[in-house]
Design a protein around this motif. Structure first.
Motif, PDB file in Angstrom:
ATOM      1  N   TYR A  19       0.850  -1.186   0.000  1.00 32.01           N
ATOM      2  CA  TYR A  19       0.000   0.000   0.000  1.00 32.01           C
ATOM      3  C   TYR A  19       0.892   1.245   0.000  1.00 32.01           C
ATOM      4  N   VAL A  57      -4.570   6.417   2.044  1.00 29.30           N
ATOM      5  CA  VAL A  57      -3.930   5.155   1.684  1.00 29.30           C
ATOM      6  C   VAL A  57      -4.515   4.663   0.360  1.00 29.30           C
ATOM      7  N   PHE A  59      -3.689   1.874  -3.302  1.00 34.04           N
ATOM      8  CA  PHE A  59      -2.832   0.969  -4.053  1.00 34.04           C
ATOM      9  C   PHE A  59      -2.071   1.788  -5.091  1.00 34.04           C
ATOM     10  N   GLU A 107       3.480  -2.341   4.017  1.00 37.92           N
ATOM     11  CA  GLU A 107       2.955  -3.633   3.593  1.00 37.92           C
ATOM     12  C   GLU A 107       2.151  -4.255   4.731  1.00 37.92           C
ATOM     13  N   ILE A 159      -6.829   2.204   6.561  1.00 33.73           N
ATOM     14  CA  ILE A 159      -7.202   1.919   5.174  1.00 33.73           C
ATOM     15  C   ILE A 159      -8.723   1.965   5.109  1.00 33.73           C
ATOM     16  N   THR A 213      -9.938   1.919  -1.367  1.00 33.41           N
ATOM     17  CA  THR A 213      -8.862   0.960  -1.159  1.00 33.41           C
ATOM     18  C   THR A 213      -9.295  -0.169  -0.225  1.00 33.41           C
ATOM     19  N   THR A 261      -9.795  -4.048  -1.160  1.00 31.33           N
ATOM     20  CA  THR A 261      -9.111  -5.060  -0.356  1.00 31.33           C
ATOM     21  C   THR A 261     -10.095  -6.129   0.094  1.00 31.33           C
TER      22      THR A 261
END
Length: 215
Positions: A69, A83, A85, A158, A194, A198, A202
């Motif tokens: 991320y 946050v 990708f 990560e 997050i 995003t 996820t």
């Protein structure tokens, strides 16, 4: 699934099992049909959706796979500090969504293309800001440290794949737009929150990876 069950899922074959559940071809980008955004804007859009791609990168580490991320630069006009990708708009020069996602990851965190193996795709995601996003899933075997591009990325981090797959990692994030409350998924990890697109992507990845969501 609880946290004690999670390590049983994350073994050497997990990436192959995930790949088998992904779309093996990029989903169509027909913008003439009815698209339902993740939240409805006050006024309808007067232009076609902006085509974009993001990279859900499964990074191979000695302790197991992680997901990469970024925290967007606080100097950016849109979604600063959030946050995300790695990813962005699909340019006319890009071959396809995967090409765009890998290009953007190279620009944002220094990913080298030979480090990534595209595993497949998630269904497109249409945002309330009129972006039609193609999520590209790839396994990454890094040969050097990722380095954030300061003009686009403030920091990167990560999250262990085991944590992403754990249903207990997900909460709800509430936000008000135009006086109405909207909810998204939320994951808290090591001081990072997050949420929004995003987190929703996820969660969609998690559900499909475990065979708990449709395509």
């Amino acid at each position: 699934m609880n946290q004690r069950d999670t390590p049983l899922l994350v073994d050497d074959a997990i990436v192959d099992r995930i790949a088998a559940r992904l779309l093996q071809q990029a989903p169509g980008l027909d913008t003439h049909g009815e698209l339902i955004p993740d939240w409805a804007p006050t006024l309808p859009f007067e232009r076609p959706p902006v085509l974009a791609a993001v990279l859900i990168g499964l990074v191979m580490r000695p302790e197991g796979h992680t997901i990469l991320y970024t925290e967007r630069s606080r100097e950016l006009r849109a979604h600063s500090g959030q946050v995300a990708f790695p990813g962005g708009k699909i340019d006319p020069s890009d071959i396809d969504a995967a090409d765009a996602a890998l290009r953007e990851a190279g620009e944002e965190v220094g990913l080298r293309r030979h480090e990534a193996r595209v595993l497949g795709y998630l269904p497109t995601y249409y945002t309330g800001t009129n972006y039609l996003i193609t999520p590209v899933v790839a396994e990454i075997i890094p040969t050097h440290p990722f380095v954030p591009n300061p003009s686009e990325v403030y920091s990167l981090f990560e999250v262990p794949l085991a944590r992403v797959l754990d249903l207990g990692s997900y909460g709800q994030y509430r936000i008000k737009r135009n006086g109405e409350e909207h909810r998204t998924w939320q994951i808290d990890h090591d001081g990072h929150v997050i949420w929004g697109i995003t987190a929703n992507l996820t969660r969609r990845f998690r559900d499909i990876a475990l065979g708990e969501g449709g395509q």
